[in-house]
Design an enzyme around this catalytic site. Structure first.
Site, PDB file in Angstrom:
ATOM      1  N   VAL A 226       1.005  -1.112  -0.161  1.00  0.00           N
ATOM      2  CA  VAL A 226      -0.051  -0.067   0.104  1.00  0.00           C
ATOM      3  C   VAL A 226       0.902   1.376   0.121  1.00  0.00           C
ATOM      4  O   VAL A 226       0.519   2.387  -0.714  1.00  0.00           O
ATOM      5  CB  VAL A 226      -0.990   0.009   1.146  1.00  0.00           C
ATOM      6  CG1 VAL A 226      -1.454   1.413   1.311  1.00  0.00           C
ATOM      7  CG2 VAL A 226      -1.858  -1.033   1.147  1.00  0.00           C
ATOM      8  N   HIS A 227       1.953   1.191   0.819  1.00  0.00           N
ATOM      9  CA  HIS A 227       2.799   2.265   0.847  1.00  0.00           C
ATOM     10  C   HIS A 227       3.430   2.529  -0.507  1.00  0.00           C
ATOM     11  O   HIS A 227       3.316   3.746  -0.843  1.00  0.00           O
ATOM     12  CB  HIS A 227       3.863   2.019   2.024  1.00  0.00           C
ATOM     13  CG  HIS A 227       5.075   3.101   1.967  1.00  0.00           C
ATOM     14  ND1 HIS A 227       5.017   4.353   2.400  1.00  0.00           N
ATOM     15  CD2 HIS A 227       6.521   2.925   1.599  1.00  0.00           C
ATOM     16  CE1 HIS A 227       5.933   4.879   2.385  1.00  0.00           C
ATOM     17  NE2 HIS A 227       6.967   4.253   1.948  1.00  0.00           N
TER      18      HIS A 227
END
Length: 110
Positions: free
Chosen positions: A78-79
């Site tokens: 997600v980062h």
């Protein structure tokens, strides 16, 4: 896909996304100074970095589609995606800002 492969993909998303964002910001700075050839070069470099990041993103997506990676989505991924999306937005806005600077300088209303 093992954890190291996922980390490598995320690292590439962050690195290439960060490069793309930096190039886009440099393009805006050049355009504000009327250095449009340099601005266009930075925008091209930004696009190239985005394309490289996209290749890594597609690798991850393809692995998931064919069932080679059915692990839950990690916070790390997600980062990486967040970095890429910010870079895409910055690039798109830089293209518009550079064009706007060109219009203001030349007086054209394209």
């Amino acid at each position: 896909m093992d954890e190291r492969e996922v980390e490598a993909i995320v690292t590439n998303l962050v690195v290439h996304g960060g490069d793309a964002k930096s190039y886009a910001i440099e393009a805006i700075k050049c355009a504000r100074l009327g250095k449009f050839d340099q601005a266009d070069t930075f925008l091209k470099q930004s696009s190239e970095s985005l394309n490289r990041a996209h290749e890594f993103q597609m690798e991850r997506i393809q692995q998931e589609i064919i069932g080679q990676d059915n692990k839950p989505l990690s916070l790390l991924m997600v980062h990486g995606q967040d970095h890429l999306m910010c870079a895409l937005t910055t690039h798109d806005l830089a293209v518009q800002i550079v064009e706007l600077c060109k219009q203001v300088t030349t007086g054209s209303g394209e």
